[in-house]
Design an enzyme around this catalytic site. Structure first.
Site, PDB file in Angstrom:
ATOM      1  N   SER A 174       0.662  -1.214   0.040  1.00 54.76           N
ATOM      2  CA  SER A 174       0.014   0.015  -0.020  1.00 54.76           C
ATOM      3  C   SER A 174       0.576   1.330  -0.096  1.00 54.76           C
ATOM      4  O   SER A 174       2.126   1.123   0.414  1.00 54.76           O
ATOM      5  CB  SER A 174      -0.948   0.112   1.176  1.00 54.76           C
ATOM      6  N   TYR A 199      -0.163  -0.309  10.756  1.00 55.90           N
ATOM      7  CA  TYR A 199      -0.334  -0.687   9.416  1.00 55.90           C
ATOM      8  C   TYR A 199       0.736  -0.025   8.403  1.00 55.90           C
ATOM      9  O   TYR A 199       0.991  -0.971   7.587  1.00 55.90           O
ATOM     10  CB  TYR A 199      -1.733   0.145   9.090  1.00 55.90           C
TER      11      TYR A 199
END
Length: 334
Positions: A174, A199
């Site tokens: 990501s 994350y």
């Protein structure tokens, strides 16, 4: 956040778009148009919702036999029947897999190895985002455990099944990696937890995992890639309240995604492209976006994307592999 390492110039030079002919608007079906995957076996973790479901659907339509590995098999069966009502019997099968549980990973891998089948494609798609502070039984921070260590363990346990004629592993990373390098001093956030940095670290780990896996496996016919799917609203955001998503500018008050966001079918395209495109045959280990190799990040705008140096650093990739092997006790590529 650690000070980022700077990748050697030769590594960043490899991050040059190829001109694939696709772009941000392409879907998973678009990149597989005319591609025949009959006889190929694919595994998609988290393959029954969001991007994983779209990848599963596109691969199955192209003729692949697809194994969908999920934590909730019953819900997955329901979702897949709705998404692929005409799929031939046995074309898509659901299997239990909890990436936070080493024993569950072992059991899944042992079950697959017992079939004697070769594995051609693996899309490491399953993950969590911005969840409350949670630790596995081993004490690992959940993002790092599920998004990275679980996939490290899975790939290492499945190594005997990886097709030596050209298996591909795709790690779904990501642009979230923009926010953090690996926290070498405290990867499990034992001295303070931040859900977004947790994350982000796991997404940097996804990119570095693919980079070093490709280095280790290339001589045996294995290629690995990481991908940024783009910004997409999917069940991955389940831990982010709607009000926060609106405040972040991800959607308006009516739930309409912001400009620049992709549909799930568009979001799945880059992973499917990386898993199948012949253009990437000689470009292993790269970070991709919009169905092409991504260029180096030139801004901090995640919607623009690109790859930051710390997510393309081969020394960091090797260091992370060693750390992961120690934590999981698995290094089938040594």
């Amino acid at each position: 956040m650690n000070t980022p390492h700077h990748a050697p110039a030769d590594r960043m030079r490899r991050q040059r778009p190829l001109g694939s002919g696709f772009g941000a608007a392409g879907t998973a079906d678009d990149v597989l148009a005319g591609v025949d995957l009959t006889g190929r076996t694919a595994l998609v973790t988290g393959g029954a919702s969001g991007l994983g479901l779209e990848a599963t659907r596109a691969l199955a339509r192209a003729g692949a036999r697809v194994l969908v590995a999920v934590r909730r098999p019953a819900a997955a069966e329901t979702a897949l029947r709705a998404a692929l009502p005409a799929a031939p019997h046995g074309a898509v099968t659901v299997h239990a897999l909890d990436l936070a549980d080493p024993a569950a990973i072992r059991d899944f891998a042992d079950g697959f190895l017992a079939t004697g089948r070769a594995l051609d494609l693996l899309i490491a798609n399953a993950g969590v985002m911005a969840c409350p502070e949670t630790r596995t039984d081993a004490g690992w921070e959940l993002h790092f455990a599920v998004n990275h260590l679980g996939h490290h363990a899975l790939v290492n346990r499945l190594r005997p099944a990886l097709n030596p004629s050209g298996a591909r592993i795709v790690a779904v990373a990501s642009a979230g990696h923009f926010l953090s390098d690996i926290r070498w001093h405290d990867p499990h956030f034992r001295t303070g937890y931040d859900r977004w940095l947790a994350y982000a670290q796991s997404k940097t780990a996804n990119a570095l995992f693919a980079l070093h896996l490709d280095t280790l496996g290339a001589d045996d016919g294995l290629r690995a890639y990481s991908v940024h799917p783009g910004s997409i609203l999917t069940p991955l955001q389940r831990h982010v309240p709607r009000d926060e998503q609106i405040a972040q500018g991800w959607m308006d008050a009516d739930g309409t995604p912001a400009a620049g966001f992709k549909s799930p079918a568009q979001g799945a395209a880059t992973a499917v492209w990386a898993a199948t495109s012949p253009l990437l045959a000689d470009h292993g280990g790269v970070y991709c976006q919009d169905c092409d190799i991504a260029g180096p990040a030139t801004t901090d705008d995640m919607l623009v994307g690109g790859v930051k140096p710390w997510a393309a650093d081969p020394e960091s990739a090797a260091r992370l592999w060693d750390l992961s092997a120690r934590l999981t006790g698995l290094d089938a590529f040594a």
